[in-house]
Design a protein around this motif. Structure first.
Motif, PDB file in Angstrom:
ATOM      1  N   LYS A 277      35.900  15.645 -76.471  1.00 30.37           N
ATOM      2  CA  LYS A 277      36.050  17.134 -76.766  1.00 30.37           C
ATOM      3  C   LYS A 277      36.597  17.926 -75.493  1.00 30.37           C
ATOM      4  O   LYS A 277      36.608  19.063 -75.659  1.00 30.37           O
ATOM      5  CB  LYS A 277      34.769  17.734 -77.371  1.00 30.37           C
ATOM      6  CG  LYS A 277      34.279  17.101 -78.555  1.00 30.37           C
ATOM      7  CD  LYS A 277      33.004  17.692 -79.105  1.00 30.37           C
ATOM      8  CE  LYS A 277      32.602  17.092 -80.558  1.00 30.37           C
ATOM      9  NZ  LYS A 277      31.237  17.577 -81.054  1.00 30.37           N
TER      10      LYS A 277
ATOM     11  N   ARG B 137      20.842  21.147 -70.682  1.00 30.78           N
ATOM     12  CA  ARG B 137      22.040  20.948 -71.814  1.00 30.78           C
ATOM     13  C   ARG B 137      21.753  19.985 -72.822  1.00 30.78           C
ATOM     14  O   ARG B 137      21.865  20.220 -73.885  1.00 30.78           O
ATOM     15  CB  ARG B 137      23.245  21.016 -71.260  1.00 30.78           C
ATOM     16  CG  ARG B 137      24.482  20.638 -72.089  1.00 30.78           C
ATOM     17  CD  ARG B 137      25.812  20.591 -71.630  1.00 30.78           C
ATOM     18  NE  ARG B 137      26.883  20.233 -72.344  1.00 30.78           N
ATOM     19  CZ  ARG B 137      27.205  19.055 -72.844  1.00 30.78           C
ATOM     20  NH1 ARG B 137      26.606  18.051 -72.040  1.00 30.78           N
ATOM     21  NH2 ARG B 137      28.213  18.881 -73.532  1.00 30.78           N
ATOM     22  N   GLU B 138      21.533  18.713 -72.215  1.00 34.25           N
ATOM     23  CA  GLU B 138      21.381  17.505 -72.969  1.00 34.25           C
ATOM     24  C   GLU B 138      19.931  17.730 -73.746  1.00 34.25           C
ATOM     25  O   GLU B 138      19.925  17.332 -75.101  1.00 34.25           O
ATOM     26  CB  GLU B 138      21.296  16.182 -72.241  1.00 34.25           C
ATOM     27  CG  GLU B 138      22.454  15.976 -71.452  1.00 34.25           C
ATOM     28  CD  GLU B 138      23.588  15.864 -72.224  1.00 34.25           C
ATOM     29  OE1 GLU B 138      23.560  15.153 -73.465  1.00 34.25           O
ATOM     30  OE2 GLU B 138      25.002  15.931 -72.016  1.00 34.25           O
TER      31      GLU B 138
ATOM     32  N   VAL C 201      34.907  18.370 -72.964  1.00 32.14           N
ATOM     33  CA  VAL C 201      33.837  19.024 -72.079  1.00 32.14           C
ATOM     34  C   VAL C 201      33.517  18.968 -70.722  1.00 32.14           C
ATOM     35  O   VAL C 201      33.329  19.538 -69.892  1.00 32.14           O
ATOM     36  CB  VAL C 201      32.173  18.803 -73.007  1.00 32.14           C
ATOM     37  CG1 VAL C 201      31.176  19.195 -72.288  1.00 32.14           C
ATOM     38  CG2 VAL C 201      32.331  19.077 -74.363  1.00 32.14           C
ATOM     39  N   VAL C 202      33.597  17.356 -70.404  1.00 29.36           N
ATOM     40  CA  VAL C 202      33.495  17.072 -69.052  1.00 29.36           C
ATOM     41  C   VAL C 202      34.748  17.615 -68.361  1.00 29.36           C
ATOM     42  O   VAL C 202      34.286  17.881 -66.986  1.00 29.36           O
ATOM     43  CB  VAL C 202      33.786  15.349 -69.031  1.00 29.36           C
ATOM     44  CG1 VAL C 202      33.846  15.031 -67.766  1.00 29.36           C
ATOM     45  CG2 VAL C 202      32.427  14.677 -69.844  1.00 29.36           C
ATOM     46  N   ASP C 203      35.885  17.543 -68.756  1.00 31.41           N
ATOM     47  CA  ASP C 203      36.967  18.177 -68.060  1.00 31.41           C
ATOM     48  C   ASP C 203      36.534  19.849 -67.769  1.00 31.41           C
ATOM     49  O   ASP C 203      36.910  20.248 -66.471  1.00 31.41           O
ATOM     50  CB  ASP C 203      38.466  18.239 -68.880  1.00 31.41           C
ATOM     51  CG  ASP C 203      38.787  16.972 -68.780  1.00 31.41           C
ATOM     52  OD1 ASP C 203      38.525  15.972 -67.799  1.00 31.41           O
ATOM     53  OD2 ASP C 203      39.458  16.390 -69.625  1.00 31.41           O
ATOM     54  N   ARG C 204      35.966  20.324 -68.706  1.00 27.63           N
ATOM     55  CA  ARG C 204      35.641  21.790 -68.403  1.00 27.63           C
ATOM     56  C   ARG C 204      34.498  22.021 -67.304  1.00 27.63           C
ATOM     57  O   ARG C 204      34.565  22.842 -66.313  1.00 27.63           O
ATOM     58  CB  ARG C 204      35.046  22.487 -69.663  1.00 27.63           C
ATOM     59  CG  ARG C 204      36.145  22.874 -70.742  1.00 27.63           C
ATOM     60  CD  ARG C 204      35.695  23.683 -71.499  1.00 27.63           C
ATOM     61  NE  ARG C 204      35.001  23.233 -72.623  1.00 27.63           N
ATOM     62  CZ  ARG C 204      35.062  22.670 -73.770  1.00 27.63           C
ATOM     63  NH1 ARG C 204      36.370  22.425 -73.915  1.00 27.63           N
ATOM     64  NH2 ARG C 204      34.100  21.939 -74.356  1.00 27.63           N
ATOM     65  N   PHE C 205      33.692  21.090 -67.386  1.00 27.93           N
ATOM     66  CA  PHE C 205      32.485  21.035 -66.388  1.00 27.93           C
ATOM     67  C   PHE C 205      33.080  20.804 -65.222  1.00 27.93           C
ATOM     68  O   PHE C 205      32.615  21.373 -63.946  1.00 27.93           O
ATOM     69  CB  PHE C 205      31.458  20.151 -66.603  1.00 27.93           C
ATOM     70  CG  PHE C 205      30.559  20.393 -67.822  1.00 27.93           C
ATOM     71  CD1 PHE C 205      30.012  21.684 -67.928  1.00 27.93           C
ATOM     72  CD2 PHE C 205      29.985  19.583 -68.792  1.00 27.93           C
ATOM     73  CE1 PHE C 205      29.373  22.413 -68.758  1.00 27.93           C
ATOM     74  CE2 PHE C 205      29.215  19.979 -69.852  1.00 27.93           C
ATOM     75  CZ  PHE C 205      28.770  21.395 -69.803  1.00 27.93           C
TER      76      PHE C 205
ATOM     77  N   ARG D  21      20.355  19.652 -76.912  1.00 30.63           N
ATOM     78  CA  ARG D  21      21.012  19.360 -78.231  1.00 30.63           C
ATOM     79  C   ARG D  21      19.727  18.494 -79.225  1.00 30.63           C
ATOM     80  O   ARG D  21      20.041  18.353 -80.372  1.00 30.63           O
ATOM     81  CB  ARG D  21      21.619  17.934 -77.784  1.00 30.63           C
ATOM     82  CG  ARG D  21      23.047  18.222 -77.148  1.00 30.63           C
ATOM     83  CD  ARG D  21      23.816  17.086 -76.983  1.00 30.63           C
ATOM     84  NE  ARG D  21      25.062  17.602 -76.398  1.00 30.63           N
ATOM     85  CZ  ARG D  21      26.020  16.771 -76.038  1.00 30.63           C
ATOM     86  NH1 ARG D  21      25.829  15.543 -76.021  1.00 30.63           N
ATOM     87  NH2 ARG D  21      27.456  17.025 -75.682  1.00 30.63           N
TER      88      ARG D  21
ATOM     89  N   VAL E 232      27.034  16.110 -64.167  1.00 31.85           N
ATOM     90  CA  VAL E 232      27.194  15.796 -65.473  1.00 31.85           C
ATOM     91  C   VAL E 232      26.350  14.384 -65.646  1.00 31.85           C
ATOM     92  O   VAL E 232      25.771  14.094 -66.821  1.00 31.85           O
ATOM     93  CB  VAL E 232      28.660  15.882 -65.958  1.00 31.85           C
ATOM     94  CG1 VAL E 232      28.572  15.323 -67.284  1.00 31.85           C
ATOM     95  CG2 VAL E 232      29.219  17.107 -65.543  1.00 31.85           C
TER      96      VAL E 232
ATOM     97  N   ARG F 266      31.637  11.246 -76.404  1.00 28.64           N
ATOM     98  CA  ARG F 266      31.825  12.664 -77.394  1.00 28.64           C
ATOM     99  C   ARG F 266      32.366  13.902 -76.565  1.00 28.64           C
ATOM    100  O   ARG F 266      33.239  14.567 -76.725  1.00 28.64           O
ATOM    101  CB  ARG F 266      30.526  12.881 -78.160  1.00 28.64           C
ATOM    102  CG  ARG F 266      30.577  14.066 -79.045  1.00 28.64           C
ATOM    103  CD  ARG F 266      29.247  14.405 -79.796  1.00 28.64           C
ATOM    104  NE  ARG F 266      28.099  14.583 -78.799  1.00 28.64           N
ATOM    105  CZ  ARG F 266      27.057  13.974 -79.040  1.00 28.64           C
ATOM    106  NH1 ARG F 266      26.733  13.012 -80.182  1.00 28.64           N
ATOM    107  NH2 ARG F 266      25.934  13.976 -78.193  1.00 28.64           N
ATOM    108  N   ASP F 267      31.642  13.738 -75.502  1.00 27.44           N
ATOM    109  CA  ASP F 267      31.910  15.060 -74.363  1.00 27.44           C
ATOM    110  C   ASP F 267      33.249  14.680 -73.839  1.00 27.44           C
ATOM    111  O   ASP F 267      34.002  15.468 -73.556  1.00 27.44           O
ATOM    112  CB  ASP F 267      30.903  14.972 -73.265  1.00 27.44           C
ATOM    113  CG  ASP F 267      29.590  15.727 -73.724  1.00 27.44           C
ATOM    114  OD1 ASP F 267      29.670  16.214 -74.854  1.00 27.44           O
ATOM    115  OD2 ASP F 267      28.599  15.563 -73.010  1.00 27.44           O
TER     116      ASP F 267
END
Length: 259
Positions: A91, A21-22, A93-97, A25, A107, A87-88
């Protein structure tokens, strides 16, 4: 849902997924990648040919400067790590993961793996530019690999400091406060001039800077001016000590994030 049952394989699979994923980018943001690679080269050219320097250096200044720039680049990578993590976080994103059935910490592992790949690429580019300018490593293949290993170890330690500080900061805007500190610490080193050429108290501070220890050890392994063999062990000890402190702090901080 992940069907892998072996815990170790499960963790590796999830970590590799986050690493990809990283890396993906890079294709979406090629300008940022190019800037990260070109900026150290610009610093090398600027200090090597425009600003000059080399106070107290005996021998060719380029042979002293290139290893210092390599160490400085590893230290400055902390900022990019912090920006990506905050940034994650900002937004969500970390909570969703964290809500997904994936290995705890995948992560962070993915983030660190991608950053290390980029750091290795950056080292390769900067070393190639150094060779193009006439710099040469004189210590032999084994010493060369040892120097690269020390640089990557230092980057790995700085990376986890960046992850921890990003988890504490939480917002990309707060990274600027850390950047204000990173630059003085980076330049308060022997990257561009020897501590002996500085005022006594300042030279002492510079000598104890972990980045200076890495730069001095790398210079010795590369066979250039300013190197001291005894600093190899110190250059190993400093990053390991930093990792012993900030790795568990980062993991603990990540575990405490709200789901």
């Amino acid at each position: 849902m992940n069907t892998v049952t072996n815990p170790a394989t499960y963790a590796l699979t999830d970590s590799w997924t986050m690493t990809r994923r990283e890396l993906a980018r890079w294709a979406r943001q090629p300008v940022a990648v190019v800037v990260n690679l070109v900026f150290p080269v610009m610093l090398l050219l600027m200090f090597g040919y425009l600003v000059g320097g080399g106070r107290g250096v005996s021998g060719a200044y380029l042979d002293y400067l290139v290893p210092g720039m390599l160490a400085l680049t590893m230290a400055f990578g902390l900022e990019g790590t912090m920006v990506a993590v905050t940034r994650d976080l900002d937004k969500g994103v970390v909570d969703r993961f964290r809500s997904l059935p994936m290995a705890n910490g995948a992560v962070l592992v993915g983030r660190s793996a991608a950053d290390m790949i980029q750091s290795a690429l950056g080292l390769t580019v900067l070393i190639a530019v150094g060779y193009a300018l006439g710099w040469r490593a004189q210590g032999g293949p084994g010493a060369f690999l040892g120097a690269v290993g020390l640089l990557l170890l230092f980057r790995f330690a700085m990376l986890w400091i960046g992850i921890f500080l990003a988890l504490v900061a939480g917002k990309p805007e707060l990274v600027q406060a850390v950047q204000i500190l990173v630059w003085p610490v980076g330049f308060l080193s022997n990257a561009f001039a020897t501590p002996e050429a500085m005022p006594g108290w300042l030279g002492t501070v510079v000598e104890w800077n972990p980045m200076s220890q890495t730069a001095t050890a790398v210079r010795d392994l590369f066979g250039g001016p300013g190197g001291e063999s005894g600093h190899v062990w110190t250059a190993l000890a400093w990053p390991l000590a930093l990792l012993a402190v900030f790795f568990p702090l980062a993991v603990r901080r990540f575990a405490r994030l709200s789901r």
